[in-house]
Write a protein that holds these residues in place. Structure first.
Motif, mmCIF file in Angstrom:
data_model
loop_
_atom_site.group_PDB
_atom_site.id
_atom_site.type_symbol
_atom_site.label_atom_id
_atom_site.label_comp_id
_atom_site.label_asym_id
_atom_site.label_seq_id
_atom_site.Cartn_x
_atom_site.Cartn_y
_atom_site.Cartn_z
ATOM 1 N N UNK A 9 0.803 -1.202 0.000
ATOM 2 C CA UNK A 9 0.000 0.000 0.000
ATOM 3 C C UNK A 9 0.839 1.256 0.000
ATOM 4 N N UNK A 10 0.258 2.284 -0.548
ATOM 5 C CA UNK A 10 0.851 3.618 -0.543
ATOM 6 C C UNK A 10 -0.181 4.538 0.090
ATOM 7 N N UNK A 11 0.183 5.118 1.209
ATOM 8 C CA UNK A 11 -0.726 5.969 1.973
ATOM 9 C C UNK A 11 -0.124 7.365 2.047
ATOM 10 N N UNK A 17 -9.402 14.084 1.369
ATOM 11 C CA UNK A 17 -9.341 12.765 0.746
ATOM 12 C C UNK A 17 -10.500 12.477 -0.221
ATOM 13 N N UNK A 18 -11.691 12.940 0.092
ATOM 14 C CA UNK A 18 -12.829 12.704 -0.796
ATOM 15 C C UNK A 18 -12.614 13.385 -2.155
ATOM 16 N N UNK A 35 -11.990 4.658 1.135
ATOM 17 C CA UNK A 35 -10.685 4.257 1.653
ATOM 18 C C UNK A 35 -9.586 4.332 0.606
ATOM 19 N N UNK A 36 -9.918 4.738 -0.615
ATOM 20 C CA UNK A 36 -8.917 4.814 -1.683
ATOM 21 C C UNK A 36 -9.229 3.825 -2.776
ATOM 22 N N UNK A 37 -8.209 3.092 -3.213
ATOM 23 C CA UNK A 37 -8.377 2.136 -4.312
ATOM 24 C C UNK A 37 -7.572 0.874 -4.025
ATOM 25 N N UNK A 54 -4.028 1.947 -2.407
ATOM 26 C CA UNK A 54 -3.662 3.351 -2.619
ATOM 27 C C UNK A 54 -4.676 4.136 -1.809
ATOM 28 N N UNK A 55 -4.208 4.911 -0.836
ATOM 29 C CA UNK A 55 -5.166 5.510 0.079
ATOM 30 C C UNK A 55 -4.756 6.894 0.564
#
Length: 125
Positions: A9-11, A17-18, A35-37, A54-55
């Motif tokens: 993951x990449x955070x 974020x939305x 929560x991302x993708x 990805x988040x």
């Protein structure tokens, strides 16, 4: 002993974020959720399935602490218990104990540049 097997993951921090999720969905076709993708993949050598998250996180998150960086990388690992014992012997800074959930096990460490790293052993590995 294999240590890291994949990027899990990449955070990263952002103001909204939305809005970031919507931008990536609209302009790059990334199928996002709150929560991302999730990017599914298959290992070329073993045909084993996996995924990378990805988040975007709200810029006020404390989840990346004690790092002051605006990102955190999650790495898939095998046999997290043995890896943690090896990291202890090597003097790596461990931030917490291994936690277990139905989907896998986690532990957090710091690299020499002060980046918090999340190690993740997916369930069933």
């Amino acid at each position: 002993m294999k240590k890291v097997t994949a990027i899990g993951g990449i955070f990263f921090k952002c103001k909204d974020p939305e809005q970031v999720n919507d931008w990536y969905k609209t302009h790059l076709g990334v199928e996002t959720s709150p929560y991302g993708a999730k990017f599914d993949w298959k290992d070329a050598d073993t045909d084993k399935k996996g995924y990378t998250l990805w988040s975007p996180f709200k810029d006020s998150t404390q989840y990346f602490e004690p790092s002051v960086k605006d990102f955190m990388i999650n790495y898939h690992v095998e046999n997290i218990e043995n890896l943690v014992e090896e990291l202890k012997k090597e003097g790596v800074t461990l931030l917490d104990e291994i936690t277990t959930y139905e989907y896998g096990k986690f532990v957090h460490i710091m690299d020499p540049e002060g980046n918090k790293i999340e190690l993740f052993e997916p369930a069933g590995v």
